[in-house]
Design a protein around this motif. Sequence first.
Motif, PDB file in Angstrom:
ATOM      1  N   SER A   1     -16.658  94.655  24.341  1.00  0.00           N
ATOM      2  CA  SER A   1     -15.951  93.440  23.948  1.00  0.00           C
ATOM      3  C   SER A   1     -15.058  92.930  25.078  1.00  0.00           C
ATOM      4  O   SER A   1     -15.039  91.733  25.377  1.00  0.00           O
ATOM      5  CB  SER A   1     -15.110  93.703  22.692  1.00  0.00           C
TER       6      SER A   1
ATOM      7  N   GLN B   1     -15.297  92.254  18.729  1.00  0.00           N
ATOM      8  CA  GLN B   1     -15.770  93.532  18.201  1.00  0.00           C
ATOM      9  C   GLN B   1     -16.441  93.345  16.850  1.00  0.00           C
ATOM     10  O   GLN B   1     -17.375  94.064  16.514  1.00  0.00           O
ATOM     11  CB  GLN B   1     -14.609  94.520  18.088  1.00  0.00           C
TER      12      GLN B   1
ATOM     13  N   ALA C   1     -17.627  99.878  21.688  1.00  0.00           N
ATOM     14  CA  ALA C   1     -17.586  98.467  21.288  1.00  0.00           C
ATOM     15  C   ALA C   1     -16.390  97.776  21.917  1.00  0.00           C
ATOM     16  O   ALA C   1     -16.481  96.617  22.323  1.00  0.00           O
ATOM     17  CB  ALA C   1     -17.534  98.352  19.769  1.00  0.00           C
TER      18      ALA C   1
ATOM     19  N   ILE D   1     -19.979  92.479  17.487  1.00  0.00           N
ATOM     20  CA  ILE D   1     -20.711  93.678  17.920  1.00  0.00           C
ATOM     21  C   ILE D   1     -21.014  94.558  16.712  1.00  0.00           C
ATOM     22  O   ILE D   1     -22.126  95.075  16.568  1.00  0.00           O
ATOM     23  CB  ILE D   1     -19.932  94.441  19.008  1.00  0.00           C
ATOM     24  N   ARG D   2     -20.041  94.724  15.792  1.00  0.00           N
ATOM     25  CA  ARG D   2     -20.280  95.486  14.562  1.00  0.00           C
ATOM     26  C   ARG D   2     -21.386  94.846  13.735  1.00  0.00           C
ATOM     27  O   ARG D   2     -22.241  95.533  13.183  1.00  0.00           O
ATOM     28  CB  ARG D   2     -18.990  95.565  13.732  1.00  0.00           C
TER      29      ARG D   2
END
Length: 162
Positions: free
Chosen positions: A74, A81, A70, A84-85
């Motif tokens: 990023s 991030q 990630a 993305i999470r």
Amino acid sequence: MSSREEKAENLRRELLDLQNYNRPTICRECGGVMVYKGCGEFRCEDCNYQEYDDYGKVRNYIEKHAGATAAQASDATGVSQKAIRDMLKEERLEIAPNSNVFLTCEICGSAIRFGKYCAKCETAYHRAIEEKTRASRNINLSGFSAERPKGEEGSKRFTREQ
């Protein structure tokens, strides 16, 4: 927080659309309308200019760089991030099977590759929701049972004379 402040906060969140992943709506080239084509890709109706939202950028990067973390995705795409999470928790992305990095189940803490819950906890969670829904339906329909009322309450109001 008062009810009015809470409503204002909810409205602000809707207007900002915090989970929109920077979806383009207006073309940078000609000012036309951007139309969603799938997988995070948007195209202008007028000039066919192509642009990606945050999901499309991360997805394209991961396709080209299999097994990227990630943090790497990023840095390369400029997407946070946290976003993305969130995509992993929404099951839009999945951690590679050979990766030693995992998410954890929000209920039991076991390692998972995508989503919020492991398969066992997700099943239990949805069963609990269904049970709660059934219980609330039964409460709402309690006056319409098949049982006959007892006592004076169940007697006829009028009788026919023959």
